[in-house]
Design an enzyme around this catalytic site. Structure first.
Site, PDB file in Angstrom:
ATOM      1  N   GLY A  69     -61.074  36.394  13.941  1.00 10.92           N
ATOM      2  CA  GLY A  69     -61.955  37.557  13.944  1.00 10.92           C
ATOM      3  C   GLY A  69     -61.317  38.833  14.464  1.00 10.92           C
ATOM      4  CD  GLN A  70     -57.985  37.720  17.094  1.00  6.94           C
ATOM      5  OE1 GLN A  70     -58.241  37.032  16.121  1.00  6.94           O
ATOM      6  NE2 GLN A  70     -58.032  37.247  18.330  1.00  6.94           N
TER       7      GLN A  70
END
Ligand SMILES: Nc1nc2c(ncn2[C@@H]2O[C@H](COP(=O)(O)OP(=O)(O)O)[C@@H](O)[C@H]2O)c(=O)[nH]1
Ligand SMILES: [Mg+2]
Lengths: 184, 343
Positions: A69-70
């Site tokens: 999810g970065q």
């Protein structure tokens, strides 16, 4: 090959589902995946890229994709949209400061054409933390009630204790099954 | 491990479908065999065994908590430490049993564990009157009451998200320090044990958190020194500059941070994203009671991957990231108490 065998084969194929698990980094996606599968959750590293897990549940074969999810990876999410039956959106319920970011990312996702048919399950995760917002507060913050394009449901859960993980996934499977397996 | 972790770089994004599928088929077969074995052993798990063990352990802990009232200081402290440890183990036992418990059983058991944690904290506060904490330096100020208030308003906080205002009964539950300038800020174990702690909008402060929080968020902090005991899950750092951070945790996630030193104990991995000028050294702070806090946190004190930092902006290349470095041994700070906050 007899007709019955062919039918069975088809049926088997039909009972496969593809679930995509997304959310901001640190929400608990990988922990949910591993806990659901009964694995040790204390050694999980931040996800570089993605994890794929295939597991059987209630006679369904689930293909679960857990994608990092970065920020720098979010533009790659698109690569995984194809033929998604269910979208699991995971929220860190104690992370008040990023709720707005979280709402925007989810909103953008729901506009994606390739996800148009997918059912949405929102996991309000980390409910075991004393400072966690309730699932209703999360529902408001993410303006879920405005979603008219997808079937959706929000479930408060904890990946650490495992609470409500099954409840959420079972709802998701029922909704998808009602939609795509009505033929049999 | 059945999970297939694929490094995300330019090569692997283009993995041919065929190869992926073949690999997937192989993993699935492994997975199937493992699941078969597992479901057998799960069938042997016994809810009765769980119930019996759980209630015996629970009774033992309650005993410890109640009997430490009639004993001397030193003994009481020991007993409470013991109770903390046992409660932690009970939580682990519960976590490991989740898969064969019903929602109801799980909820009941979880409530019992939480109650035990609460009583330990209460009893500890009774048995041990808070020590007055004094700094040797005259310039250092101790924390003001206003600064140690829970984050946000007293009873209700309104969050504006999009067009919707979200009212949350927030603050009483979330602990930390926000909007403070040039102070020494301290939290003791009983205030933060297994809680989610937030440190935000601080400048020129020295923050010391004794104890074991469950998770810590550090956001928008400038020129601060932050020391923290072992954190059970992740530490999330965002928008920090000119700081020195000293803590132990399971995961470290660092974003938008510059010119910051991290003295780190991390049992899985640390990552940085959109950072530069971040440097790392092994965690080297100790304080009285830290061993016990390590036990409470569940972190392995012998497992430290402080020097294996992944940079999310530097995945495609074979060369090391220019955004972080290791602090040379000769330049590492070793004595934390003597260090005063910048003024
Ligand atoms: N207290 C608590 N911590 C959690 C929970 N789920 C995940 N975590 C912690 O949150 C951190 C991030 O989890 P991870 O699964 O790696 O997040 P991801 O980036 O979404 O895959 C880890 O340190 C987990 O131990 C939860 O339900 N409760
Ligand atoms: Mg992950």
């Amino acid at each position: 090959m007899g007709l019955l065998t062919i039918l069975k084969k088809l049926k088997h194929k039909e009972r496969e589902m593809r679930l995509l698990m997304l959310g901001l980094d640190n929400a608990g996606k990988t922990t949910i995946l591993k806990k659901f599968n009964g694995e040790d959750v204390s050694t999980i590293s931040p996800t570089l890229g993605f994890n794929i897990k295939t597991l059987e549940h209630r006679g369904f074969k689930l293909n679960i994709w857990d994608v990092g999810g970065q920020k720098s990876l979010r533009s790659y999410w698109r690569n995984y949209f194809e033929s998604t039956d269910g979208l699991v959106w995971v929220v860190d319920s104690a992370d008040r400061l990023r709720l707005e970011d979280c709402r925007k990312e989810l909103g953008a996702l729901l506009l994606e054409e390739r996800l148009a048919g997918a059912t949405l399950l929102v996991f309000a995760n980390k409910q075991d933390l004393p400072g966690a917002l309730s699932k209703d507060a999360i529902r408001e913050a993410l303006t879920l009630d405005e979603i008219k394009t997808h079937h959706w449901c929000i479930v408060g859960c904890s990946a650490v204790t495992g609470e409500n993980l099954l409840t959420g996934v079972d709802w998701l499977l029922d909704d998808i099954a009602a939609r795509i397996f009505t033929a049999d | 491990m059945a999970i297939c972790q694929v490094q995300f770089n330019d090569d692997t994004v283009k993995i041919p479908e065929k190869v992926l599928r073949r690999d997937q088929a192989r993993l699935e077969e492994l997975e199937r065999r493992r699941n078969e074995k597992e479901s057998q052993s799960v069938a042997e798990e016994n809810v009765d065994y769980f119930t019996a063990t759980f209630s015996a352990e629970k009774a033992a802990i309650e005993d410890l908590i109640s009997s430490c009232a009639n004993t001397d200081h030193e003994k009481a402290t020991k007993m409470l430490e013991d109770a903390t440890l046992k409660t932690q183990q009970l939580q682990k036992f519960l976590n490991d049993s989740v898969m064969f418990l019903t929602q109801y059983e799980l909820r009941q058991a979880q409530a019992s564990v939480q109650k035990l944690q609460g009583s330990v904290v209460e009893r500890r506060a009774e048995v041990m009157p808070k020590k007055k904490f004094a700094f040797r330096s005259r310039t250092a100020r101790t924390s003001q009451p206003s600064a140690s208030m829970p984050v946000g308003d007293k009873d209700k906080t309104t969050y504006f998200v999009g067009n919707a205002a979200v009212h949350v009964r927030a603050s009483a539950e979330q602990y930390g320090f926000s909007n403070v300038d040039s102070q020494v800020l301290i939290k003791r174990s009983e205030e933060i044990q297994q809680r989610d702690v937030l440190l935000s909008h601080l400048a020129d402060c020295k923050v010391i958190l004794y104890g074991s929080p469950n998770t810590v968020h550090i956001k928008n902090v400038r020129d601060c020194q932050i020391l923290c005991g072992p954190v059970s899950s992740s530490v999330f750092v965002d928008e920090c500059t000119g700081c020195t951070l000293v803590f132990a945790c399971q995961q470290l996630r660092t974003h938008n941070t510059t010119a910051t030193q991290v003295y780190l104990h991390v049992t899985s991995r640390a990552i940085i994203e959109d950072c530069h000028g971040v440097s790392f050294a092994p965690f080297n702070w100790t304080y009285q009671g830290m061993d016990n806090d390590f036990r409470v946190s569940g972190l392995d004190p012998k497992r430290n991957n402080w020097s294996q930092v992944d940079d999310f902006n530097w995945l495609a290349s074979g060369t090391p990231s220019p955004n972080w470095t290791v602090i040379p041994e000769s330049e590492r700070i070793s004595c934390w108490d003597a260090k005063e906050p910048s003024s």
